[in-house]
Design a protein around this motif. Sequence first.
Motif, PDB file in Angstrom:
ATOM      1  N   TYR A  50      18.645  14.346  -5.696  1.00 59.11           N
ATOM      2  CA  TYR A  50      17.965  13.520  -4.699  1.00 59.11           C
ATOM      3  C   TYR A  50      16.715  14.251  -4.256  1.00 59.11           C
ATOM      4  O   TYR A  50      16.728  15.472  -4.113  1.00 59.11           O
ATOM      5  CB  TYR A  50      18.856  13.288  -3.474  1.00 59.11           C
ATOM      6  N   GLU A  51      15.649  13.492  -4.029  1.00 53.68           N
ATOM      7  CA  GLU A  51      14.435  14.039  -3.418  1.00 53.68           C
ATOM      8  C   GLU A  51      14.435  13.582  -1.963  1.00 53.68           C
ATOM      9  O   GLU A  51      14.465  12.387  -1.689  1.00 53.68           O
ATOM     10  CB  GLU A  51      13.187  13.529  -4.126  1.00 53.68           C
ATOM     11  N   VAL A  52      14.478  14.546  -1.045  1.00 54.06           N
ATOM     12  CA  VAL A  52      14.524  14.222   0.380  1.00 54.06           C
ATOM     13  C   VAL A  52      13.455  15.006   1.127  1.00 54.06           C
ATOM     14  O   VAL A  52      13.086  16.102   0.725  1.00 54.06           O
ATOM     15  CB  VAL A  52      15.913  14.502   0.996  1.00 54.06           C
ATOM     16  N   GLY A  53      12.977  14.422   2.201  1.00 50.33           N
ATOM     17  CA  GLY A  53      11.946  15.072   3.005  1.00 50.33           C
ATOM     18  C   GLY A  53      12.448  15.402   4.398  1.00 50.33           C
ATOM     19  O   GLY A  53      13.345  14.754   4.920  1.00 50.33           O
ATOM     20  N   LYS A  54      11.860  16.427   4.976  1.00 48.35           N
ATOM     21  CA  LYS A  54      12.104  16.797   6.371  1.00 48.35           C
ATOM     22  C   LYS A  54      10.761  17.053   7.014  1.00 48.35           C
ATOM     23  O   LYS A  54       9.866  17.601   6.393  1.00 48.35           O
ATOM     24  CB  LYS A  54      12.971  18.053   6.471  1.00 48.35           C
ATOM     25  N   LYS A  55      10.656  16.682   8.283  1.00 49.85           N
ATOM     26  CA  LYS A  55       9.411  16.850   9.018  1.00 49.85           C
ATOM     27  C   LYS A  55       9.464  18.082   9.908  1.00 49.85           C
ATOM     28  O   LYS A  55      10.522  18.469  10.367  1.00 49.85           O
ATOM     29  CB  LYS A  55       9.156  15.638   9.915  1.00 49.85           C
ATOM     30  N   ASN A  95       7.986  12.976  -7.830  1.00 52.56           N
ATOM     31  CA  ASN A  95       8.583  12.620  -9.118  1.00 52.56           C
ATOM     32  C   ASN A  95       8.415  13.681 -10.208  1.00 52.56           C
ATOM     33  O   ASN A  95       8.703  13.414 -11.373  1.00 52.56           O
ATOM     34  CB  ASN A  95       8.061  11.269  -9.614  1.00 52.56           C
ATOM     35  N   GLU A  96       7.970  14.869  -9.852  1.00 51.15           N
ATOM     36  CA  GLU A  96       7.846  15.937 -10.853  1.00 51.15           C
ATOM     37  C   GLU A  96       9.225  16.402 -11.334  1.00 51.15           C
ATOM     38  O   GLU A  96       9.404  16.677 -12.516  1.00 51.15           O
ATOM     39  CB  GLU A  96       7.078  17.128 -10.299  1.00 51.15           C
ATOM     40  N   PHE A  97      10.184  16.492 -10.419  1.00 51.84           N
ATOM     41  CA  PHE A  97      11.523  16.923 -10.835  1.00 51.84           C
ATOM     42  C   PHE A  97      12.150  15.866 -11.738  1.00 51.84           C
ATOM     43  O   PHE A  97      12.831  16.189 -12.703  1.00 51.84           O
ATOM     44  CB  PHE A  97      12.421  17.219  -9.624  1.00 51.84           C
ATOM     45  N   TYR A  98      11.911  14.615 -11.437  1.00 50.63           N
ATOM     46  CA  TYR A  98      12.368  13.523 -12.298  1.00 50.63           C
ATOM     47  C   TYR A  98      11.809  13.711 -13.711  1.00 50.63           C
ATOM     48  O   TYR A  98      12.539  13.627 -14.692  1.00 50.63           O
ATOM     49  CB  TYR A  98      11.916  12.186 -11.708  1.00 50.63           C
ATOM     50  N   ALA A  99      10.508  13.962 -13.812  1.00 53.98           N
ATOM     51  CA  ALA A  99       9.869  14.157 -15.121  1.00 53.98           C
ATOM     52  C   ALA A  99      10.458  15.369 -15.830  1.00 53.98           C
ATOM     53  O   ALA A  99      10.682  15.339 -17.043  1.00 53.98           O
ATOM     54  CB  ALA A  99       8.361  14.316 -14.954  1.00 53.98           C
ATOM     55  N   TYR A 100      10.733  16.425 -15.067  1.00 53.74           N
ATOM     56  CA  TYR A 100      11.318  17.638 -15.643  1.00 53.74           C
ATOM     57  C   TYR A 100      12.701  17.345 -16.231  1.00 53.74           C
ATOM     58  O   TYR A 100      12.976  17.674 -17.387  1.00 53.74           O
ATOM     59  CB  TYR A 100      11.406  18.710 -14.550  1.00 53.74           C
ATOM     60  N   VAL A 101      13.575  16.696 -15.476  1.00 49.51           N
ATOM     61  CA  VAL A 101      14.936  16.393 -15.951  1.00 49.51           C
ATOM     62  C   VAL A 101      14.880  15.411 -17.114  1.00 49.51           C
ATOM     63  O   VAL A 101      15.586  15.579 -18.115  1.00 49.51           O
ATOM     64  CB  VAL A 101      15.815  15.854 -14.799  1.00 49.51           C
ATOM     65  N   ASN A 102      14.045  14.396 -17.010  1.00 42.62           N
ATOM     66  CA  ASN A 102      13.912  13.409 -18.073  1.00 42.62           C
ATOM     67  C   ASN A 102      13.489  14.066 -19.382  1.00 42.62           C
ATOM     68  O   ASN A 102      14.038  13.764 -20.443  1.00 42.62           O
ATOM     69  CB  ASN A 102      12.905  12.336 -17.662  1.00 42.62           C
ATOM     70  N   THR A 103      12.535  14.968 -19.313  1.00 44.81           N
ATOM     71  CA  THR A 103      12.041  15.637 -20.515  1.00 44.81           C
ATOM     72  C   THR A 103      13.042  16.661 -21.029  1.00 44.81           C
ATOM     73  O   THR A 103      13.334  16.708 -22.224  1.00 44.81           O
ATOM     74  CB  THR A 103      10.694  16.334 -20.233  1.00 44.81           C
ATOM     75  N   TYR A 149       6.863  20.424 -19.336  1.00 40.73           N
ATOM     76  CA  TYR A 149       8.315  20.335 -19.340  1.00 40.73           C
ATOM     77  C   TYR A 149       8.925  20.248 -20.732  1.00 40.73           C
ATOM     78  O   TYR A 149      10.121  20.387 -20.889  1.00 40.73           O
ATOM     79  CB  TYR A 149       8.764  19.156 -18.477  1.00 40.73           C
ATOM     80  N   LYS A 150       8.101  20.053 -21.751  1.00 37.35           N
ATOM     81  CA  LYS A 150       8.632  20.055 -23.122  1.00 37.35           C
ATOM     82  C   LYS A 150       9.231  21.415 -23.469  1.00 37.35           C
ATOM     83  O   LYS A 150      10.159  21.513 -24.255  1.00 37.35           O
ATOM     84  CB  LYS A 150       7.540  19.684 -24.123  1.00 37.35           C
TER      85      LYS A 150
END
Length: 183
Positions: free
Chosen positions: A90-95, A55-63, A173-174
């Motif tokens: 989207y945040e997606v994972g690969k193994k 959720n760091e990218f979410y926080a970055y975009v939100n801010t 992110y500010k």
Amino acid sequence: MRILLAFCCAFLLQSCFPVAVAPNLSEGKVKKAKKFNRKLPNRYSYLFTDPKDANEFYAYVNTKYDLNHNYVEDNVRVLISNQAYYVSFYEVGKKTQTVNLLRPLANKLLEENGAPPVFNDDPFRDYGDTWYIALLITDEDFNDALHPDYKNYKDIRQFAASLHKEYYSMSNYKQATFTVEHN
């Protein structure tokens, strides 16, 4: 010669074969999102590895865009070359996974010859998820702005790359509200 043969057998019994490999996209790349992950839309996306916490990218975009936690992941309005575009992510994972088929085979051969199994570990090894951010950018007519044939593709790709680089470089992110050029 027997020592060499024993060494080769031991080496083969320790070998792992990749089943799935998570790519290194730390530099970012434009590719079809659905080919990267079946759950993503069938559009082009700018993909990059996310080395930060969940959720760091979410926080970055939100801010950065002062969204107050409203519609952060979908259709965030941005200006690129004085035109309105909409960014979704989207945040997606690969193994990364490997399998060692020779160790279970060796155990089976030993059991058939009356000896107890030697290898007790699971032949499948999971190295965990590598997380990625998939940016999708559309224009006001919902055209895929990251499609290589799109009229302003170079500007859109440059914007996505600058967003990616800014996200990598920041922890507060500010600061982001002042740095990426939109025009």
